[in-house]
Design a protein around this motif. Structure first.
Motif, short mmCIF file in Angstrom:
data_model
loop_
_atom_site.label_atom_id
_atom_site.label_comp_id
_atom_site.label_asym_id
_atom_site.label_seq_id
_atom_site.Cartn_x
_atom_site.Cartn_y
_atom_site.Cartn_z
N LEU A 71 6.04 6.17 2.99
CA LEU A 71 4.89 7.16 2.61
C LEU A 71 5.10 7.53 1.08
CD1 LEU A 71 4.63 9.51 5.78
CD2 LEU A 71 3.06 7.15 4.98
N LEU A 72 6.15 7.58 0.60
CA LEU A 72 6.53 8.19 -0.76
C LEU A 72 6.29 6.88 -1.65
CD1 LEU A 72 7.61 10.43 -2.60
CD2 LEU A 72 9.96 9.46 -2.19
N CYS A 73 6.71 5.82 -1.47
CA CYS A 73 6.54 4.53 -2.55
C CYS A 73 5.00 4.40 -2.51
CB CYS A 73 7.29 3.46 -1.84
SG CYS A 73 8.88 3.54 -2.27
N ALA A 94 -2.05 -2.01 -4.72
CA ALA A 94 -0.92 -1.01 -5.00
C ALA A 94 -0.11 -0.16 -3.84
CB ALA A 94 -1.11 -0.13 -6.17
N ALA A 95 -1.39 0.09 -3.24
CA ALA A 95 -0.96 0.91 -1.71
C ALA A 95 -0.35 -0.08 -0.77
CB ALA A 95 -2.35 1.37 -1.17
N VAL A 96 -0.83 -1.18 -0.72
CA VAL A 96 -0.06 -2.13 0.27
C VAL A 96 1.33 -2.63 -0.32
CG1 VAL A 96 -0.26 -4.65 1.15
CG2 VAL A 96 -2.23 -3.19 1.46
N GLY A 97 1.34 -2.92 -1.64
CA GLY A 97 2.77 -3.40 -2.00
C GLY A 97 3.84 -2.09 -2.05
N GLY A 98 2.96 -0.96 -2.32
CA GLY A 98 4.01 0.27 -2.00
C GLY A 98 4.32 0.66 -0.53
N CYS A 99 3.65 0.13 0.30
CA CYS A 99 3.94 0.16 1.73
C CYS A 99 5.07 -0.92 2.16
CB CYS A 99 2.84 0.06 2.63
SG CYS A 99 2.80 0.48 4.52
#
Length: 117
Positions: A71-73, A94-99
């Motif tokens: 969640l933080l990433c 970016a959201a999928v990559g952060g996940c």
């Protein structure tokens, strides 16, 4: 079972966070992060009571390590994409990559940091 719950929550968070960022800005994004983190912590407590886990604190550290890092990433990646004024499709990536980055770093944190497996 706990891992499956975390996977569903983490991958449901990415599109929700993109939507909240587009509709409400950074403040609503971080509010969504707080609510999602609280829901992961509460679900970990419920699971520890239902399945009669011998060490609740260790389970909570694992849940927080896996879910919290993801969640933080995701939130930080979306925050940066908003600062650089990327488009909506780039924010979704970016959201999928952060996940994915958060999931991998959370797994490494739990496996090597907590030595749980």
């Amino acid at each position: 079972m706990i891992f499956l719950i975390l996977i569903v929550v983490m991958f449901a968070y990415a599109p929700t966070a993109v939507w909240m960022l587009d509709r409400g800005g950074l403040r609503k994004l971080w509010l969504t992060f707080g609510i999602a983190l609280l829901s992961i912590i509460l679900s970990g407590l419920v699971v520890s009571r239902v399945f009669d886990v011998p060490n609740t604190i260790r389970l909570m550290l694992c849940v927080f390590g896996l879910g919290g890092a993801t969640l933080l990433c995701t939130t930080v990646f979306l925050h940066l994409s908003h600062r650089f004024r990327w488009g909506q499709s780039a924010r979704a990536l970016a959201a999928v990559g952060g996940c994915i980055v958060g999931g991998v770093s959370g797994m490494l944190l739990v496996i090597y940091g907590l030595r749980s497996w």
